[in-house]
Design an enzyme around this catalytic site. Structure first.
Site, mmCIF file in Angstrom:
data_model
loop_
_atom_site.group_PDB
_atom_site.id
_atom_site.type_symbol
_atom_site.label_atom_id
_atom_site.label_comp_id
_atom_site.label_asym_id
_atom_site.label_seq_id
_atom_site.Cartn_x
_atom_site.Cartn_y
_atom_site.Cartn_z
ATOM 1 C CG MET A 73 -1.991 -1.385 1.439
ATOM 2 S SD MET A 73 -3.055 -0.376 -0.340
ATOM 3 C CE MET A 73 -3.225 -2.314 -0.729
ATOM 4 C CB ALA A 77 9.330 -11.485 14.823
ATOM 5 C CE1 TYR A 81 1.774 2.271 13.366
ATOM 6 C CE2 TYR A 81 1.421 2.505 15.307
ATOM 7 C CZ TYR A 81 1.359 2.117 14.335
ATOM 8 O OH TYR A 81 0.425 0.678 14.191
ATOM 9 N NE ARG A 90 -1.909 -6.596 15.709
ATOM 10 C CZ ARG A 90 -2.622 -6.123 15.973
ATOM 11 N NH1 ARG A 90 -2.053 -4.064 16.117
ATOM 12 N NH2 ARG A 90 -1.576 -5.241 14.621
ATOM 13 C CB ALA A 145 0.595 12.180 13.400
ATOM 14 C CG HIS A 159 -3.311 -1.723 4.729
ATOM 15 N ND1 HIS A 159 -3.973 -1.291 4.730
ATOM 16 C CD2 HIS A 159 -2.277 -0.882 4.656
ATOM 17 C CE1 HIS A 159 -4.984 -0.567 4.265
ATOM 18 N NE2 HIS A 159 -3.134 0.142 4.183
ATOM 19 C CB ILE A 160 0.389 -2.254 9.711
ATOM 20 C CG1 ILE A 160 1.168 -1.415 10.753
ATOM 21 C CG2 ILE A 160 1.294 -3.461 9.604
ATOM 22 C CD1 ILE A 160 1.513 -2.345 12.308
#
Length: 200
Positions: free
Chosen positions: A1, A129, A91, A126, A93, A28-29
């Site tokens: 993205m 890893a 992040y 979470r 923001a 998604h991140i």
């Protein structure tokens, strides 16, 4: 993205293959290492594209189909989008922007009698890893089990809940933000290793 063109391809692919959408789960991140060096304009722009603008693009493209199906939008966010904390500036923001955009969109759909549910999911750290590596030495917070967080997201979307908090104590922290800002800051400070973050 990370590319502005990617959301259009994703939604068009889904519409072509499925003929419509009942649910859109935005999860998604794009992460950045915690610490001082993550504040550059370039890092912030990239994080805003991945963690906010792509969510807006996907929603705008999918909303007509979701309106037809009386579907649901499930937006996976984080506590950092409701409670500001140290060493997560760009992040945080982007995640605050999600809360503002989808909160306003929920109101707009409501006054227009559009039956599309929006569920905001406020999740904690979470036990992945990649997540652990990004905050290694900075955060002392205990990570939550990924499968349990996923179940909370699924349950919230299926019941068309307005908001989901996992773990549940995050709801309390969000309430404390407005009611008791100084004790909230103390709680947050307990989860940070300040010297490691400043050195990063």
């Amino acid at each position: 993205m990370a590319s502005p063109e990617a959301p259009e391809h994703v939604v068009q692919f889904a519409l072509d293959k499925l003929g419509g959408l009942d649910y859109l789960v935005l999860n998604h991140i794009g992460g950045a290492p915690a610490g001082m060096r993550a504040r550059s304009a370039q890092a912030t722009h990239w994080l805003m594209q991945v963690n906010f603008l792509s969510y807006v693009q996907l929603t705008s493209l999918a909303l007509p189909s979701l309106t037809d199906s009386k579907g649901s939008l499930v937006v996976v966010s984080t506590l950092l989008g409701h409670v500001p904390t140290s060493f997560s500036t760009p992040y945080s923001a982007a995640k605050f922007a999600l809360d503002g955009f989808f909160g306003s969109l929920r109101r707009e759909l409501d006054v227009q009698d559009v039956n599309v549910a929006i569920t905001m999911c406020v999740l904690g750290l979470r036990d992945r890893a990649s997540t652990a590596e990004g905050v290694r030495g900075v955060a002392r917070a205990k990570a939550s089990p990924g499968p349990k967080a996923a179940l909370a997201v699924i349950r919230g979307g299926a019941t068309r809940a307005t908001c989901v908090f996992y773990p549940w104590r995050f709801h309390l922290l969000c309430l404390l933000r407005g009611w008791l800002p100084h004790p909230r800051a103390w709680f947050i400070r307990q989860d940070l290793n300040i010297s490691a973050a400043v050195a990063a």
